[in-house]
Design a protein around this motif. Structure first.
Motif, mmCIF file in Angstrom:
data_model
loop_
_atom_site.group_PDB
_atom_site.id
_atom_site.type_symbol
_atom_site.label_atom_id
_atom_site.label_comp_id
_atom_site.label_asym_id
_atom_site.label_seq_id
_atom_site.Cartn_x
_atom_site.Cartn_y
_atom_site.Cartn_z
ATOM 1 N N LEU A 1584 0.801 -1.204 0.000
ATOM 2 C CA LEU A 1584 0.000 0.000 0.000
ATOM 3 C C LEU A 1584 0.846 1.273 0.000
ATOM 4 C CD1 LEU A 1584 -2.715 -1.060 2.592
ATOM 5 C CD2 LEU A 1584 -2.921 -1.037 0.117
ATOM 6 N N CYS A 1585 2.004 1.183 0.629
ATOM 7 C CA CYS A 1585 2.741 2.423 0.865
ATOM 8 C C CYS A 1585 3.951 2.608 -0.033
ATOM 9 C CB CYS A 1585 3.220 2.484 2.310
ATOM 10 S SG CYS A 1585 1.889 2.499 3.474
ATOM 11 N N ILE A 1652 -8.014 -6.215 -2.188
ATOM 12 C CA ILE A 1652 -7.821 -5.235 -1.126
ATOM 13 C C ILE A 1652 -8.573 -5.614 0.149
ATOM 14 C CG2 ILE A 1652 -8.256 -2.810 -0.491
ATOM 15 C CD1 ILE A 1652 -5.898 -3.080 -2.307
ATOM 16 N N LEU A 1653 -9.745 -6.213 -0.007
ATOM 17 C CA LEU A 1653 -10.496 -6.569 1.196
ATOM 18 C C LEU A 1653 -9.706 -7.548 2.063
ATOM 19 C CD1 LEU A 1653 -13.043 -6.595 2.951
ATOM 20 C CD2 LEU A 1653 -13.937 -8.409 1.499
ATOM 21 N N LEU A 1701 -8.977 1.688 1.494
ATOM 22 C CA LEU A 1701 -10.069 2.219 0.693
ATOM 23 C C LEU A 1701 -9.508 3.048 -0.464
ATOM 24 C CD1 LEU A 1701 -13.088 2.597 0.326
ATOM 25 C CD2 LEU A 1701 -12.966 4.593 1.819
ATOM 26 N N LEU A 1702 -8.477 3.840 -0.154
ATOM 27 C CA LEU A 1702 -7.854 4.633 -1.222
ATOM 28 C C LEU A 1702 -7.254 3.718 -2.273
ATOM 29 C CD1 LEU A 1702 -6.147 7.477 0.828
ATOM 30 C CD2 LEU A 1702 -8.191 7.607 -0.607
ATOM 31 N N ALA A 1703 -6.605 2.645 -1.778
ATOM 32 C CA ALA A 1703 -6.010 1.703 -2.729
ATOM 33 C C ALA A 1703 -7.077 1.087 -3.615
ATOM 34 C CB ALA A 1703 -5.262 0.612 -1.971
ATOM 35 N N LEU A 1772 -16.155 -2.877 -0.293
ATOM 36 C CA LEU A 1772 -15.035 -3.053 0.620
ATOM 37 C C LEU A 1772 -15.485 -2.873 2.066
ATOM 38 C CD1 LEU A 1772 -11.927 -3.353 1.015
ATOM 39 C CD2 LEU A 1772 -11.827 -0.862 1.001
ATOM 40 N N LEU A 1773 -16.335 -1.876 2.295
ATOM 41 C CA LEU A 1773 -16.607 -1.489 3.668
ATOM 42 C C LEU A 1773 -17.691 -2.314 4.340
ATOM 43 C CD1 LEU A 1773 -16.318 2.362 3.254
ATOM 44 C CD2 LEU A 1773 -14.590 0.750 4.079
ATOM 45 N N ARG A 1774 -18.657 -2.759 3.560
ATOM 46 C CA ARG A 1774 -19.737 -3.533 4.180
ATOM 47 C C ARG A 1774 -19.213 -4.789 4.880
ATOM 48 N NH1 ARG A 1774 -25.270 -3.019 1.999
ATOM 49 N NH2 ARG A 1774 -25.279 -5.287 1.824
ATOM 50 N N PRO A 1775 -18.398 -5.596 4.208
ATOM 51 C CA PRO A 1775 -17.878 -6.772 4.915
ATOM 52 C C PRO A 1775 -17.077 -6.399 6.158
ATOM 53 C CG PRO A 1775 -17.471 -6.969 2.561
ATOM 54 C CD PRO A 1775 -17.992 -5.585 2.801
ATOM 55 N N ILE A 1776 -16.288 -5.311 6.048
ATOM 56 C CA ILE A 1776 -15.468 -4.940 7.193
ATOM 57 C C ILE A 1776 -16.339 -4.451 8.339
ATOM 58 C CG2 ILE A 1776 -13.797 -3.201 7.976
ATOM 59 C CD1 ILE A 1776 -12.247 -3.772 5.441
#
Ligand SMILES: [Zn+2]
Ligand SMILES: [Zn+2]
Ligand SMILES: [Zn+2]
Ligand SMILES: [Zn+2]
Ligand SMILES: [Zn+2]
Ligand SMILES: [Zn+2]
Ligand SMILES: [Zn+2]
Length: 2010
Positions: A1584-1585, A1652-1653, A1701-1703, A1772-1776
């Protein structure tokens, strides 16, 4: 040549034309149709273009007399003839159906079921709006549109309506030429394809040939040709081919399919000897065990011929010619008539000569055939001499027309030739009525021969010329013409007789099939009955009888009776008294014959009903014929009659005892006679005076017969009654089956129903006393009927064996019950045609009423229960049902049911004739239930009111008022009162019912009937009845008793004070009525009824609509109720009340946030308690206070989210082993998902273990006992059923306590990031990652004591590798290590290794690690289609190189040492075998267990490597697999909720909740393992970085199958550098894992190749470990002290999430393509909003797009990109959010529980993210990141295409068309992809519902063999398309196929339903079907929930028939 040809045509010199053509063909054909040397079956080499140019173009030139012509169609003729081919009007459509194409039949207008239309015509016809059915054609028929005879209305569609103006004349000269050329073509073709001599061409061609090349003699080449037959199976043919042709199995399969489809195939090319040898080999195989036959009673060798290649070529040419001609008929329509004429015309002398010569040669050739034929012919001629004087022509087989040749030589041709000729017939002669008549006359003329050949042949009817009979016999006028003029009825029945004669037994003159049940030949012969039914199908009107028709009909019927004689009395049964029947006697054949004759008999009766003279003549005939079947007696002394006395009455009766005499259930002639009484007006004379000679004769006959008239029917009924009384037990199942079928809906109309009718006739013409005594005597009840009866039998012994009195009384009572039943039926059954005065509809209605009295039923069930007979088929059942029942549909997805209307309840008769015993009790129960709240008189179920009998039968009710029966009734009542042992409840009920019936009679006819009077006089019935009132004895029917006493008294009183006028009026009517009047009255009544019915219908419709509204309203209410309930549950759950969950108090303010600096905190107030389903003990979920608990779980591999490449194939085939990358995180392709689901049933881990072991033991025991028994659950695979709910499970998922109550601390307690902003955090982390790794740490911690040579070299090596990676040739550097010529000294190293080895355990570790490096991995490259462990056609593991090979040893030692050094600093890792922290010690084992299970479901691959890792780095592996699996589970559940329209929270069911909670806690606890491997964390962060690896095609292509990557382990085996690349790969992996120092800035993985997830979850679970004493260390190992930490929503986690999320946004930017679909699914609702994207956002997106893809033009629709971003964020966010909710226990905001709220904002805020996407992506940090990541995007478009497009979407099921017919027509054009033959389409086209592709299932053509295992097309496709499970739709039979493993699969009905909401599995009923969206939605949910395997296993428990299929072959 062309010039000669055209000039010959011009000169009209036809002989010359023929000559020129033949010469041309002789020269060109062998070349153009040459045989492929290697694979003679392969004719794909034929050059269509050349064939067109050289063969068809010249032909067309001759037709047109145009030598310049270049067209290969006859289009030019249209111009010459002046016709327009596009004009269709006035013609019949005649569209010839393809196999599987839909045919439409109008139920309202079609003359019969064989009249069909094609789709095009149907859509343009009036029938579109009628009631219709549709059926897939079997490929042997044509569209009847335009045929006036076929339709009662709307005979043609708008395209084919006749108009008069059309009668165009074709020029005479053109007509002649066309006709002559057609003649030449047809003669050529037919001669060739019927050629008998395999070594020579037909004579006429041969002579031309001789002329052509007198001197050229080339050695002829030969072919072995295999012909199709229906007796050999595919398997046997394939085996023989493999054996003798030496071809591969695939080729053999192809040949077998070709033979099956085309009818023949060449299999060998060679010299005559070679070919003959092959033929002999084939045929010798006939008795071998390898050859399995489809039908056992025939054993023929394979049909093989050795053929001259030239002949073969010409035959192929003939086929193309015929095909061409068929096509030309559409091009030049006038050709149809011309071809038809050519076929029908008499052959002229020369032509005849050719054909006859042909015949002679054929006779001389096959010698065997001659012998057989001679025999047959002599037999037949004798046969014919006897019956038929007209046709004694000796030369019968001489063909006078081409048509005759076609008809008679049909069976000598192969399949494709036949079907071409049949198609030609359909396109020509059947399109023209006159030609059709000629055709049918010819057909009938040769009928016997044609059938003879058909029976000897083995092909199906569809591909035989006999199948064509339907085309003309169903034309009503033509059928009658054929009977009248050609005596067709006699011809057909005589043919049947001649072919069935051989089954007649000498002595009995009856059929006998004892030796052979239903022989194939008989089966084939019985096809003739079909023709008979067609012929008689159209019943003539009463004035439609011509004298000839009448004569010939009666003549035919005489022959028909001859046939029936052989059936009459067949299979007679005699009671087995002493012992059981030794073997079951044959019974099926007789019923099979009957089933085929049934319709014919019914039709004959219908014919006779229209003409009294015919009727009477036939009745007399039948009566006379009965002389041949004398009635038997059973008196040993020879006396035929006895006198029977009961009390005071007596009668003389025939002496017969059914128990002692033989009885046959087959009485067709008797029943035919009975049937003739269904037109009672014609037999009225039997009861009056007559002068008519014929009538007198009949009356004398009947008189003479006396009571014998109905004797045989009575015997059968008594037999059945005795069987009920268990008297025939010993006769076995044969009799049971016969009786069952006797009553079954299939047969009863011509069996049981006719017998009842016969008894009614008997009752009507016999004095009541005689009749009753007759019945009593036959039932053996004469003594029982006497008052004094006490069980003593004087009439001879009942039985040879002793019977105790109890048995005897039981039997007697049962017989008495049956006797009363018969009385009830005789009086009560008045609805058969002709019996009662009622319209025909009412009989059917009554039938329906009684079916519905047993409970509400679906339409198909009602249909199933109806009699299958001709008359009732002609009445609309739907109409009948609607008249008596209401339709209700309980749910949108369930089938609708019919409920009986209340006003029909009074028609209920509990003793209805068609009730079985179980129907009866079911009906009584149901009636008691539904009437329970009704009036007493209704509850009583009194006998229904009946229509009056017809005059002939009007005396029947008299038996009810006969003193004899009244006395018997009184007797029964008395015995009931006394509880005599000869009484029973049932008997009493029936007696009471009969009294009721008698009272009903009296009610309609009080004066004359006078039942009450007689009853009073005889025995005082009423007193006896009153005596029982209120008594226990009458409780069974006390209501009925009350009602009857009431009515009795009323009637008696009525009679006392009669009002005469009223009643006389009533009785006079029927008496004085003439036949005419009766008719009129009936018609009036019918009209009235119809009117009533109509008004009823309309009433019903309005009612129905109301009901629907009602139901809908109710449904709404219930759904809202359930909503409320879930709300309540939810409130409970989140309101922490008494719920099965930890009770939590959340601390926080404002908006709930579960992660980051402002997160809420939760405290556990009291922990969750669970009950063990095995030992029932309660257990708290607590780290120390409770024992570990687990849930039953099912783990499976899932390809639900796996990406597909451009070919629609799953991207799983890229690497067959676990790639090192996957250990860090999942690849973007999501090649495998490990899905976990649970049924939420918890048990102690201990209890589970015990149960599991017990299961296993039991199973192994069972396996030993019943070998090979097929079962669905596989304990060997660890499968078991949940002990509580029986759900399929294969693992147990530990239920861990919440972290909040464990001593484990959260990451936030050690993190120092709390005060950092996101941007600062990222900057710092990035900086730290970029910092060079300080090797000092390693050295310090490691054994710095002596830095060995090898250690140094290792570091060098690593540096080298690093460099190489940058230059993208990573393999070079490492070669230094592995080449033996390495400068290092092996011996020294070994020494060192030995010295350094501390203990055995570590020694083993390094040994195995070293071995891994040397591992060559050839499997990785074996190209195999499937790599899921479930589907697995993977090549078995190839033996890998042995690490102990001597020359490898030094190397291994070297590496070993190097590794030793490498891993030395991580002793904690190597030695740690703790999976989780000490706080969860006791859960260790269950977690390990689950982990192992999950690993199993990852792809199998490089085993030594995975084994090594699994063994030594277990914790690490289990942690990663669990995190990835948790990602999958959360993603799947979130998708399911989304596609089901449910909110993220609030709609979760218990299964989901428990699964998510358990997975979340597992994830968190497994974090423990990463503390020793912090480098792995850094590596993940690097993705990521840090700068991504340079995107070159090679590095990107590591996920591309086409170009093998350099560094990945899946390199091709053929490259010599293989082993070294392997080493490199492995090494890279370890370097990555242990991050062996070195300045390393770049990430190892491309950000675009990562899911990503999964990455986010892994990082969030482990990020906290990098904090040591307030410092985040990303490059060093840090201290080794074990700590106990777990994720808790710390700031680090929040920032990791935001970075991820950005990735993900970047991934979307990078893969966004303007044109790949605007189908943004997640956010389609707010389209308007987004399309007006504000300028600022637009600008922002444009800027970012530029940072990502600087060299590209910006997309036009930024709003669509924005939608993608929104979708991605949700994905991405719902599962998390789900996982973090269960981890932190923070209650989500209400907005996430509300399905109506659509914005992402609450989700963002819950996860502590900026609340708008715009805010998330603005700022310089994002820009910097994007431009850094942009290097990951490959430049070349090819590599670009291989990148997975984000966001990820599940592989959902495709949408289906609304109309089922659409689907069928869609696949009717489908051609098998393996053998795309024009005329025959695949039999089982099957749609994959995941991608929509059509496949050729369950067929050999498309089967594949992989690793010696065969794969059906679907199974193979599944592995490419949906992974380990699949859902398919078999289109033609409307079946769903669910498949999992080879052993598992099941059939389910497709989600298409008819108007009654019923599915039609098998598509047998043919109703138009519509897609039921609800059902399909359910299926989609099942798919999305990955529930297919569970469904299959569950369904197999219900329906074990699914076991029998070979699911591998689908
Ligand atoms: Zn048509
Ligand atoms: Zn039409
Ligand atoms: Zn119609
Ligand atoms: Zn337990
Ligand atoms: Zn369960
Ligand atoms: Zn598919
Ligand atoms: Zn196929």
């Amino acid at each position: 040549m062309l010039v000669d040809l055209v000039s010959a045509a011009q000169k009209e010199d036809w002989a010359e034309l023929r000559n020129v053509l033949y010469k041309h063909w002789l020269k060109t054909c062998p070349k153009l149709y040459s045989i492929n040397n290697e694979q003679p079956w392969d004719n794909t080499g034929f050059n269509e273009k050349l064939i067109n140019e050289q063969l068809f173009v010249p032909l067309v030139s001759a037709f047109c007399i145009d030598s310049q012509n270049s067209d290969s169609t006859l289009n030019g003729l249209n111009k010459l003839a002046g016709t327009d081919p596009t004009k269709k009007t006035g013609q019949m459509c005649g569209h010839v159906f393809k196999n599987g194409e839909l045919t439409y039949t109008c139920m309202d207008c079609a003359q019969d079921g064989t009249c069909v239309m094609c789709l095009e015509c149907f859509e343009a016809s009036i029938h579109k709006n009628h009631k219709y059915r549709l059926h897939p054609s079997s490929g042997s028929g044509y569209c009847d549109c335009g045929d006036i005879d076929a339709w009662s209305d709307g005979y043609a569609c708008s395209n084919h309506t006749k108009n008069d103006e059309e009668s165009h004349k074709i020029p005479e000269e053109l007509l002649l030429r066309t006709r002559k050329i057609v003649d030449i073509i047809l003669i050529y073709c037919i001669n060739l394809i019927t050629q008998q001599d395999d070594a020579a061409l037909p004579k006429d061609i041969e002579s031309v040939k001789a002329e052509l090349n007198r001197d050229v003699t080339t050695a002829p080449q030969y072919l072995t040709v295999l012909y199709n037959d229906e007796t050999h199976t595919y398997e046997s043919v394939i085996k023989v081919l493999e054996l003798y042709i030496h071809c591969t199995k695939d080729q053999a399969m192809l040949v077998a399919t070709l033979v099956d489809r085309e009818g023949r195939s060449a299999v060998k090319l060679g010299s005559k000897n070679e070919c003959t040898k092959a033929k002999d080999d084939f045929q010798r195989k006939k008795s071998g065990s390898t050859v399995i036959r489809r039908s056992v009673d025939r054993s023929l060798p394979l049909a093989v011929k050795v053929m001259d290649t030239e002949l073969f070529a010409h035959q192929n040419h003939a086929i193309s010619l015929l095909n061409w001609l068929n096509i030309q008929m559409d091009v030049f329509p006038s050709l149809r008539e011309i071809v038809g004429e050519a076929m029908l015309a008499q052959l002229n002398e020369t032509e005849k000569e050719i054909v006859i010569e042909e015949n002679v040669t054929s006779m001389e050739e096959g010698q065997e055939q001659i012998e057989v034929k001679v025999e047959e012919e002599s037999e037949e001629s004798i046969e014919n001499m006897e019956v038929d004087e007209e046709s004694t022509c000796p030369q019968k087989s001489e063909a006078k027309t081409l048509l005759e040749t076609i008809l008679l030589k049909d069976t000598e041709m192969w399949k494709s030739a036949r079907s071409l000729l049949h198609q030609m017939l359909m396109k020509t002669v059947f399109m023209n009525y006159e030609q059709k008549v000629k055709f049918s006359k010819t057909f009938i003329q040769h009928y016997d021969k044609i059938y003879q050949y058909f029976i000897d042949d083995d092909h199906d009817m569809d591909i035989s010329v006999v199948g064509l009979s339907v085309q003309f016999l169903t034309v009503p006028a033509l059928a009658r013409q054929l009977i009248a003029e050609d005596d067709a009825f006699s011809v057909i029945i005589k043919t049947l007789i001649s072919h069935t004669n051989k089954y007649i037994k000498e002595e009995s003159k009856r059929f006998d099939f004892m030796g052979r049940s239903f022989p194939t030949e008989l089966k084939r012969s019985l096809n003739i009955s079909r023709d008979m039914a067609y012929l008689l199908n159209a019943v003539p009107s009463s004035d439609g009888w011509s004298p000839e028709l009448r004569t010939n009909f009666i003549k035919g019927l005489k022959h028909f009776l001859n046939f029936l004689h052989h059936l009459q009395g067949m299979d007679e049964v005699k009671r087995q008294a002493g012992e059981h029947q030794i073997w079951e006697s044959e019974w099926e054949t007789a019923f099979n014959i009957l089933l085929r004759m049934k319709d014919v008999i019914s039709l004959i009766i219908l014919w006779t009903n229209t003409n009294k003279d015919v009727h009477n003549e036939i009745l007399l005939l039948c009566l006379e014929e009965m002389d041949q079947h004398p009635i038997t007696s059973t008196d040993e002394n020879g006396g035929t009659h006895i006198v029977v006395e009961v009390e005071t009455v007596s009668a003389t009766l025939r002496n017969f005892d059914v128990l002692r005499g033989g009885v046959s259930i087959h009485q067709p002639i008797v029943r035919l006679i009975a049937g003739l009484f269904s037109s009672p007006d014609f037999v009225q004379f039997l009861k009056g005076q007559t002068e008519n000679e014929m009538e007198v004769k009949i009356r004398n006959r009947v008189k003479l017969l006396g009571k014998d008239f109905y004797e045989m029917s009575l015997r059968v009924l008594v037999l059945c009654a005795q069987s009920v009384a268990q008297l025939w037990r010993r006769n076995g199942f044969s009799l049971v089956n016969q009786i069952h079928n006797y009553f079954s809906p299939l047969c009863r109309s011509e069996m049981f129903d006719r017998d009842i009718l016969m008894i009614q006739v008997g009752c009507a013409i016999t004095p009541p006393v005689d009749f009753l005594l007759h019945l009593l005597q036959r039932f053996r009840l004469a003594q029982w009927a006497e008052t004094s009866f006490e069980g003593f039998v004087k009439q001879g012994r009942l039985d040879n064996t002793k019977m105790d009195t109890e048995d005897l009384s039981k039997i007697t009572v049962t017989l008495a019950e049956e006797f009363l039943q018969l009385i009830i039926m005789i009086v009560g059954e008045r609805f058969a045609p002709g019996v009662g005065k009622c319209p025909s509809m009412s009989g059917l209605q009554r039938e329906v009423v009684h079916v519905l009295c047993t409970g509400s039923q679906t339409f198909s069930h009602i249909q199933h229960k109806m009699s299958h007979d001709v008359p009732s088929k002609r009445i609309s059942l739907h109409e009948a049902v609607n008249a008596v029942a209401d339709f209700r549909k309980p749910l949108a997805t369930s089938a609708g049911q019919f409920y009986l209307k209340n006003d029909c309840l009074n028609q209920f008769n509990p003793f209805f004739m068609h009730y079985s015993k179980s129907d009866q009790s079911q009906a009584e129960q149901h009636q008691t239930k539904i009437r329970s709240k009704m009036d007493k008189s209704i509850r009583a179920c009194i006998p229904p009111k009946l229509p009056e009998f017809n005059t002939f039968f009007e005396r029947i009710p008299d038996i009810l008022r006969n003193p004899l029966i009244i006395r018997i009734l009184r007797l029964i009542i008395d015995r009931t009162t006394k509880r005599n042992r000869f009484s029973s409840d049932r008997l009493f009920h029936k007696a009471l019912f009969i009294v009721g019936m008698a009272l009903n009679e009296e009610e309609t006819n009080p004066e004359e009937f006078n039942f009450t009077g007689i009853a009073e006089d005889t025995c005082g019935l009423i007193e006896a009845l009153e005596g029982l009132q209120g008594k226990q004895e009458s409780s069974i029917c006390h209501l009925l008793l009350d009602e009857i006493i009431l009515k009795y008294k009323r009637l008696r009183g009525l009679r006392a004070g009669t009002s005469k006028e009223e009643t006389t009026e009533k009785i006079e009517k029927p008496n004085n009525e003439t036949v005419e009047e009766a008719k009129l009255r009936r018609a009036a009544k019918a009209a009235e009824m119809r009117k009533k019915a109509m008004s009823k219908m309309t009433n019903m419709q309005t009612k129905f609509m109301k009901q629907i509204e009602e139901v809908e309203r109710k449904e709404d209410q219930t759904t809202s109720n359930t909503n409320e309930q879930t709300n309540v549950g939810k409130v409970d759950f989140y309101g922490k009340s008494d719920y099965d969950e930890d009770i939590v108090r959340a601390i926080g303010t404002d908006f709930p946030v579960c992660i980051g600096a402002n997160r809420w905190k939760a405290e556990i107030i009291s922990e969750r308690k669970l009950t063990c389903i095995l030992c029932q003990e309660d257990e708290p979920v607590h780290p120390t206070n409770g024992k570990p608990m687990v849930c039953a779980a099912f783990i499976q591999q899932s390809q639900l989210f796996t990406h597909k490449n451009r070919n629609g194939e799953l991207m799983t085939s890229t690497s067959t082993s676990i790639s090192p990358k996957d250990l860090l995180t999942a690849p973007a392709t999501l090649q495998y998902g490990v899905d976990v689901s649970t049924c939420s049933h918890s048990m102690h881990f201990e209890c589970y273990k015990t149960m599991f072991e017990a299961n296993k033991n039991r199973e192994s025991l069972r396996a030993r006992q019943q070998h090979g028994s097929h079962k669905m659950v596989e304990p060997e695979e660890g499968e078991y059923l949940c002990p509580l709910c029986k759900r399929l499970s294969n693992a147990a998922i530990p239920i861990l306590p919440a972290t909040q109550i464990t001593p484990i601390r959260g990451f936030s307690t050690v993190s120092g990031a709390i005060n950092e902003e996101f941007d600062d955090w990222v900057a710092r982390v990035k900086r730290q990652l970029d910092m060079p790794c300080s090797n000092e740490n390693i050295r310090k911690k490691g054994h710095s004591r002596k830095r060995s040579h090898s250690e140094r070299s290792l570091l060098d090596l690593e540096k080298q590798a690093q460099k190489d990676e940058e230059t993208t040739t990573p393999s070079a550097g490492l070669l230094a290590l592995v080449t033996p010529h390495s400068e290092t000294d092996p011996a020294g190293i070994v020494e060192m290794v030995v010295r350094n080895v501390e203990n055995d355990a570590t020694n083993e570790f390094y040994n195995e690690l070293a071995a891994m490096f040397l591992d060559q991995d050839p499997i990785a490259n074996s190209v195999s289609p499937i790599n899921t462990p479930e589907a697995t056609p993977i090549g078995g593991t190839t033996p890998r190189s042995n690490e102990s090979t001597p020359d490898k040893k030094p190397l291994s030692a070297q590496i070993q040492h190097a590794l030793h050094t490498l891993i030395r600093p991580f002793p904690g890792l190597v030695n740690s075998n703790r999976l989780c922290g000490n706080g969860l010690e006791q859960y260790e084992e269950s977690i390990k267990e689950l982990g192992k299970n999950m690993i199993k479901f990852r792809k199998k691959g490089n085993e030594s490597k995975t084994k090594f890792i699994e063994k030594h780095l277990k914790g690490y592996v289990i942690a990663t697999v669990t995190w990835q699996s948790a990602a999958h589970v959360a993603r799947a559940i979130s998708s399911y909720l989304h596609y089901d329209g449910k909110p993220l929270f609030g709609a979760l069911n218990t299964r989901h909740r428990d699964c998510l909670s358990a997975m979340a806690r597992l994830c968190s606890s497994l974090s423990h393992n990463l503390q020793f491997l912090q480098n792995a964390i850094s590596d993940m962060l690097r993705i990521l970085c840090c700068e991504p690896p340079v995107a070159s095609s090679s590095s990107v292509s590591s996920t591309i199958p086409q170009s093998p990557p350099a560094g990945a382990p899946s390199t091709s085996t053929s490259t010599p550098s293989n082993s070294s690349t392997n080493v490199t790969a492995n090494f890279t992996f370890l370097m990555q894992l242990f991050n062996l120092g070195g300045p390393k800035k770049n990430a190892n993985l491309n950000i675009l190749q990562v899911d990503i997830l999964s990455l986010a979850i892994s990082l969030m679970m482990s990020i906290g470990w990098t904090w040591h004493n307030g410092n985040q260390l990303l490059n060093t190992v840090g201290n080794q002290k074990q700590r106990q930490l777990a994720p808790d929503g710390s700031v680090d986690e929040a920032y990791v999430l935001r970075l991820s999320l950005l990735a993900h946004y970047f991934q979307i930017f990078a893969t966004y393509e303007e044109n790949d679909g605007n189908d943004v699914q997640m956010t389609e609702e707010n389209e308007e909003v987004v399309s007006e994207l504000d300028a600022q956002t637009n600008q922002l997106l444009t800027k970012l797009f530029f940072f990502c893809r600087p060299y590209e033009s910006r997309p036009r629709r930024m709003d669509l990109l924005y939608k993608r971003l929104e979708e991605g964020a949700q994905n991405l966010l719902r599962p998390i959010a789900l996982i973090y909710h269960f981890l932190t226990l923070i209650d989500p905001p209400e907005a996430l529980k509300d399905p109506s709220i659509n914005s992402s904002e609450p989700l963002f805020r819950y996860l502590s993210l900026p609340s708008k996407i715009e805010e998330q992506i603005s700022g310089s940090l994002v820009e910097n990141l994007f431009s850094m990541w942009s290097h990951a995007i490959p430049r070349d478009s090819f590599s670009r295409q291989e990148i997975v497009v984000q966001p990820v979407r599940p592989n959902l099921l495709v949408d289906l068309p609304l109309k089922y017919s659409q689907l069928i027509n869609q696949v009717s054009t489908f051609r098998c992809p393996s053998i795309p033959i024009e005329e025959s389409t695949s039999n089982v086209p099957t749609i994959c519902l995941v991608c929509g592709q059509v496949l050729c299932s369950q067929a050999y053509c498309c089967q594949r063999i992989i690793d010696k295992q065969t794969y059906g097309a679907c199974r193979y496709h599944m592995s490419q398309c949906s992974g380990s499970v699949g859902i398919f739709l078999r289109v033609r039979d409307c079946n769903l196929v669910l498949m999992t493993t080879r052993k598992r699969g099941c059939f389910r009905p497709a989600p298409y339903v008819d108007e009654f909401g019923e599915s039609d599995q098998g598509f047998r009923r043919g109703n138009p079907l519509q897609l039921n969206k609800g059902l399909y939605q359910k299926l989609k949910q099942l798919w999305l929930q990955q529930g297919v395997t569970e469904e299959v296993v569950n369904y197999n428990e219900i329906d074990f028939r699914n076991h029998q299929y070979d699911w591998g072959h689908f």
